[in-house]
Design an enzyme around this catalytic site. Structure first.
Site, mmCIF file in Angstrom:
data_model
loop_
_atom_site.group_PDB
_atom_site.id
_atom_site.type_symbol
_atom_site.label_atom_id
_atom_site.label_comp_id
_atom_site.label_asym_id
_atom_site.label_seq_id
_atom_site.Cartn_x
_atom_site.Cartn_y
_atom_site.Cartn_z
ATOM 1 N N ASP A 205 0.759 -1.141 -0.209
ATOM 2 C CA ASP A 205 0.196 -0.003 -0.125
ATOM 3 C C ASP A 205 1.168 1.176 -0.055
ATOM 4 O O ASP A 205 1.514 1.391 1.052
ATOM 5 C CB ASP A 205 -0.982 -0.093 1.086
ATOM 6 C CG ASP A 205 -1.978 1.002 1.178
ATOM 7 O OD1 ASP A 205 -2.121 2.139 0.251
ATOM 8 O OD2 ASP A 205 -2.564 1.104 2.266
ATOM 9 N N HIS A 274 -1.696 2.198 9.094
ATOM 10 C CA HIS A 274 -2.416 0.931 10.029
ATOM 11 C C HIS A 274 -1.546 -0.401 9.562
ATOM 12 O O HIS A 274 -0.807 -0.436 8.699
ATOM 13 C CB HIS A 274 -3.704 0.727 8.982
ATOM 14 C CG HIS A 274 -3.736 0.981 7.486
ATOM 15 N ND1 HIS A 274 -3.447 -0.057 6.707
ATOM 16 C CD2 HIS A 274 -3.724 2.126 6.799
ATOM 17 C CE1 HIS A 274 -3.355 0.331 5.268
ATOM 18 N NE2 HIS A 274 -3.587 1.569 5.483
ATOM 19 N N GLU A 307 1.388 6.044 6.612
ATOM 20 C CA GLU A 307 0.949 7.273 5.947
ATOM 21 C C GLU A 307 0.393 8.400 6.454
ATOM 22 O O GLU A 307 -0.258 8.216 7.569
ATOM 23 C CB GLU A 307 -0.267 6.732 4.912
ATOM 24 C CG GLU A 307 -1.650 6.161 5.787
ATOM 25 C CD GLU A 307 -2.828 5.753 4.856
ATOM 26 O OE1 GLU A 307 -3.082 6.414 3.662
ATOM 27 O OE2 GLU A 307 -3.468 4.849 5.195
#
Length: 421
Positions: A205, A274, A307
């Site tokens: 991600d 996360h 992030e």
């Protein structure tokens, strides 16, 4: 009369024999030379021309198994742990654990690294390709076609991990063009590009922000620096609340001047990094980008999406607009479905996505052209979770940078790092 040439004197028999012997020796030398030259020619013939190294195309379409035939993919950026964990780098016990992981039949590291290399190659070509005037649909297709080709899409074995996010200006996350969308990218836009790749459920991600004129350069700089600060602070036994504090301190040291007015850069405090699980983009642990009292620790063997989101607005997002992102819940309840179309759609979701996120365009690609009523029914029954666009106040600008990191036994690996960010 013409003069007559003098006759040649006759040669003695001994001289004639000597001359013939010299000619024989000369013939022998010439044969040797010819033999050497012949061998050289033979050797030259044996040389095979060098094979031209296979390179990625534009647009990207060469599968990674062809570029890396041995199945070994580039390692990400290696960062040592902080001082209290620096011993891990040379620990024989931890190095042994690394070797055991490398021999894992699920090939954890190689699968994640393959997904990361797909991400790097697609996004780096995308940055040269996209420009103002293009539609978001065109940009999304470029990304997704590239990912499918490079990862060599194979059902749930390898493919796109979640819908491509193309989030403009005050919209920070979870916008992907729905079927029929005609939005055009403009020169003054600030766009967050967020997409994921998975190999055997191992998800990478990663996201970045682009702008085409310099007004919001400082905003992008602030968010990029904050993400890197969060990565640096992460590691075995790092407390999630403390990581958030470092991110916030870095972010809030920046400001942006727009038309003579100065705006402080704020963290969007309800968007977080996360943990990532297999076939599940959001794991159990979350990293809020502000200092908080969360004493939860990162642990060896986990991996995370670090992030951060920065904004010139209020620093808090709300759900707004048409939804494009959906995912079947990991703990979805078993409830009777009264709509036959909903039952059929759920079968399609289970077969093509399982617990990976998807969007309406992906449903159409899977053959579900008339799915909206059935999809809404699955959402209302608590089987599928909807994720509407997340936006700050209109008129503000938001930015995002994100990397996937492995908390390895010996070191920290930023698997998605590239030359671009």
């Amino acid at each position: 009369m013409s003069p007559v040439a003098d006759p040649q004197p006759a040669q003695a028999p001994e001289a004639e024999e000597g001359r013939l012997q010299d000619l024989d020796e000369l013939d022998d030398v010439e044969e040797v030379v010819d033999g050497v030259n012949g061998d050289a020619k033979k050797k030259k013939k044996k040389k095979k021309p060098k094979k031209k190294k296979l390179e990625q195309t534009e647009p990207p379409r060469v599968g990674l198994s062809k570029l890396f035939p041995e199945g070994k993919y580039p390692e990400g950026e290696i960062q040592p742990y902080k001082d209290d964990n620096l011993w891990r780098t040379t620990s024989e016990e931890k190095r042994h654990i690394e070797r055991v992981i490398q021999q894992d039949p699920n090939e954890t590291y190689q699968n994640i690294r393959k997904a990361a290399e797909v991400h790097r190659q697609v996004r780096q070509r995308l940055q040269k390709y996209m420009q103002p005037g293009m539609s978001l649909m065109e940009i999304a297709n470029y990304i997704e076609d590239g990912v499918r080709a490079l990862v060599e899409e194979d059902g749930l074995e390898a493919g796109i991990a979640f819908p491509t996010g193309l989030n403009l200006n005050h919209c920070a996350a979870h916008f992907s063009p729905n079927p029929g969308d005609t939005t055009i990218l403009s020169k003054g836009d600030v766009m967050k590009v967020d997409f994921g790749v998975h190999v055997k459920g191992r998800i990478v991600d990663s996201a970045f922000t682009v702008n085409f004129e310099p007004t919001y350069n400082k905003l992008l700089e602030a968010v990029r620096a904050s993400t890197n600060a969060g990565i640096k602070e992460s590691g075995v036994d790092a407390r999630l609340g403390e990581i958030g504090g470092v991110i916030q301190e870095t972010m809030e040291s920046y400001e942006v001047e727009v038309n003579g007015k100065v705006y402080p850069v704020r963290c969007i405090d309800n968007l977080s990094g996360h943990q990532i699980n297999r076939y599940q983009i959001h794991g159990e642990k979350f990293i809020l980008p502000v200092r908080n009292d969360d004493q939860t620790k990162m642990e060896e063997g986990e991996y995370y999406a670090i992030e951060t989101f920065g904004t010139t607005g209020r620093g808090r997002i709300v759900e707004t607009g048409d939804c494009s992102h959906f995912a079947r819940k990991v703990d979805a309840p078993h409830v009777p479905l009264r709509l036959t179309t909903a039952k059929s759609l759920l079968k399609t979701i289970n077969k093509n996505f399982s617990t990976l996120a998807f969007c309406r365009r992906y449903l159409e690609r899977a053959g579900e052209t008339k799915h909206l009523l059935a999809l809404n029914h699955l959402v209302s029954q608590g089987i599928v979770q909807d994720y509407p666009p997340l936006c700050d106040q209109r008129g503000s600008m938001t930015a995002q940078f994100e990397h996937t990191i492995l908390i390895r036994p010996t070191v920290k690996e930023v698997v998605s790092r590239g030359d671009d960010y």
